[in-house]
Design an enzyme around this catalytic site. Structure first.
Site, PDB file in Angstrom:
ATOM      1  N   GLY A 117      52.122  38.890  25.559  1.00 42.64           N
ATOM      2  CA  GLY A 117      52.642  40.250  25.350  1.00 42.64           C
ATOM      3  C   GLY A 117      54.078  40.210  24.870  1.00 42.64           C
ATOM      4  N   ASP A 140      49.238  30.881  33.056  1.00 38.87           N
ATOM      5  CA  ASP A 140      47.814  30.985  32.705  1.00 38.87           C
ATOM      6  C   ASP A 140      47.381  29.952  31.650  1.00 38.87           C
ATOM      7  OD1 ASP A 140      47.870  33.185  34.379  1.00 38.87           O
ATOM      8  OD2 ASP A 140      48.112  34.610  32.727  1.00 38.87           O
ATOM      9  N   GLY A 183      45.104  33.634  36.552  1.00 37.49           N
ATOM     10  CA  GLY A 183      44.733  33.111  35.240  1.00 37.49           C
ATOM     11  C   GLY A 183      44.249  34.167  34.267  1.00 37.49           C
ATOM     12  N   ARG A 281      34.824  32.291  54.547  1.00 38.21           N
ATOM     13  CA  ARG A 281      36.164  32.872  54.561  1.00 38.21           C
ATOM     14  C   ARG A 281      36.719  32.929  53.136  1.00 38.21           C
ATOM     15  NH1 ARG A 281      34.796  33.689  59.108  1.00 38.21           N
ATOM     16  NH2 ARG A 281      35.979  33.272  61.018  1.00 38.21           N
TER      17      ARG A 281
HETATM   18  O1  F6P Z   1      50.019  36.222  33.503  1.00 40.60           O
HETATM   19  C1  F6P Z   1      50.480  35.627  34.667  1.00 40.60           C
HETATM   20  C2  F6P Z   1      49.898  36.304  35.868  1.00 40.60           C
HETATM   21  O2  F6P Z   1      50.391  35.647  37.010  1.00 40.60           O
HETATM   22  C3  F6P Z   1      48.375  36.374  35.880  1.00 40.60           C
HETATM   23  O3  F6P Z   1      47.766  35.158  36.206  1.00 40.60           O
HETATM   24  C4  F6P Z   1      48.161  37.500  36.871  1.00 40.60           C
HETATM   25  O4  F6P Z   1      46.931  38.161  36.641  1.00 40.60           O
HETATM   26  C5  F6P Z   1      49.303  38.415  36.566  1.00 40.60           C
HETATM   27  O5  F6P Z   1      50.315  37.638  35.964  1.00 40.60           O
HETATM   28  C6  F6P Z   1      49.865  39.121  37.766  1.00 40.60           C
HETATM   29  O6  F6P Z   1      50.889  39.948  37.335  1.00 40.60           O
HETATM   30  P1  F6P Z   1      51.778  40.821  38.333  1.00 40.60           P
HETATM   31  O7  F6P Z   1      52.770  39.899  38.942  1.00 40.60           O
HETATM   32  O8  F6P Z   1      52.403  41.836  37.459  1.00 40.60           O
HETATM   33  O9  F6P Z   1      50.848  41.390  39.352  1.00 40.60           O
END
Ligand code: F6P
Length: 363
Positions: A117, A140, A183, A281
């Site tokens: 992004g 990721d 991820g 769990r």
């Molecule tokens: O893109 C990195 C990441 O850690 C993803 O693995 C995860 O889905 C997302 O960011 C979480 O973002 P935030 O910290 O905004 O919840």
């Protein structure tokens, strides 16, 4: 000082960001360039006091630390979601204000450290005439045009460590433990962390799974004398013919997550009827994967990326992203990195390796 350059960290943080900042500052200092760091990602470009000078003194000792001394955000004026969920165009007023800030501070080039992004934003700024160099960052590892981004190795190390710990307690109680990892839509963290941590099953976004097959795998382990099972599930994993799991975040937005609990519930229905035979769990690893100090590899990769970014500015090669390929730090057009996500190929060697040692993908 014969040149001033800017640098910012954008999007979700990850271990290694400070290593890049230090790499930029050390290399720039050799050229007698001044470095201005913008706070809180691109947002710092819009605030009067959104920047600070980065020097050899105030960046000393930061390489070893996680997070980013500049702060970051994945919100704000530079994030535009298009109708289909993709990136829309930046507001022309935001671009104009960015140019004003860079001109006021006499910044001739900007290093942007971010994921897909943030790099899409960089590409738009480059198209608008700003001298941008991109540096790929994401736990990721889902960016095209670079074999690796820093932050990934640290996240995988965290997953591996978590699995080591889960194994001991799972074995002691003869339980099934499901661990949900990050991820987004790519399964790299789950695949690498699962293999390194000795998972018994790994559920990836790229390999749609079935609960029946997963339950079969748990039963088969039990029959062959393995009463505990560790299942790694990527947050973006989905059933064959199914969808990804989202949960409502505080902000009212929907975020990936929750698949771990659902897997536990569905396994319970299949394994523990009519009577409880196996306790199940769930553990959601969450932001532990993004926190903490960078691994050796991420320190080296981050530093190398910072050095290369300054080299590219010196060579006047803008609109480029630093990229790691075949053990070399090279450069590629930013545009080539943000075209599409890099996902796990289902026929890749690592998936084959996992299958060879009996790891189930639930398919
Ligand atoms: O893109 C990195 C990441 O850690 C993803 O693995 C995860 O889905 C997302 O960011 C979480 O973002 P935030 O910290 O905004 O919840």
């Amino acid at each position: 000082m014969n040149k001033t350059i800017g640098v910012l960290t954008s999007g979700g943080d990850c271990p290694g960001l400070n290593a890049v900042l230090r790499g930029v500052v050390c290399t720039a200092a050799k050229l007698d360039w001044k470095v201005i760091g913008f706070r809180d990602g691109y947002e710092g470009l819009l605030a009067d006091d959104g920047h600070m000078e980065l020097t050899l003194q105030n960046t000393e000792g930061i390489m070893q630390r996680g997070g980013t001394i500049l702060g970051t955000t994945n919100r704000g004026h530079f994030v535009r979601k298009g109708g289909s969920g993709g990136r829309g165009r930046l507001d022309p007023v935001v671009i104009a204000r960015t140019k004003e800030t860079l001109a006021r501070l006499r910044i001739s080039a900007l290093v942007t450290i971010g994921g897909d992004g943030s790099l899409s934003t960089s590409q738009q700024l480059f198209e608008a005439g700003i001298n941008v160099i991109g540096v790929p960052k994401t736990i990721d590892n889902d960016l095209e045009a670079t074999e690796s981004s820093f932050g990934f190795d640290s996240a995988v190390a965290c997953v591996t460590d978590a699995l080591d710990r889960l194994h001991t307690t799972a074995r002691a109680h003869k339980r099934v433990i499901i661990i949900e990892v990050m991820g987004r839509h790519a399964g790299w963290i789950a695949l690498h962390g699962g293999l390194a941590g000795g998972a018994d099953a790994i559920l990836l976004p790229e390999i749609p799974f079935s609960y029946d097959r997963l339950a079969d795998a748990v039963r088969a382990r039990e029959k062959s004398g393995h009463p505990s099972t560790i299942i790694v599930v990527a947050e973006g994993a989905r059933l064959a013919g199914g969808r990804e799991h989202y949960h409502a975040a505080q902000s009212g937005e929907y975020r990936l997550g929750g698949i771990g609990e659902t897997v536990a519930h569905e396994l319970d229905r299949r394994i523990n009827r009519p009577r409880l035979t196996k306790e199940i769990r769930t553990c959601v690893l969450g932001h532990l994967q993004r926190g903490g100090d960078p691994t050796t590899l991420d320190r080296i990769l981050g530093t190398s990326f910072g050095v290369k970014a300054v080299d590219l500015i010196a060579e006047g090669k803008f609109g480029q992203m630093v990229s790691y390929q075949h053990s070399q730090v090279l450069n590629v057009p930013i545009a080539s990195a943000v075209r599409r996500q890099k996902i796990v190929q289902t026929d890749c060697q690592m998936v084959a390796t996992c299958r060879a040692i009996g790891i189930s993908f639930g398919d």
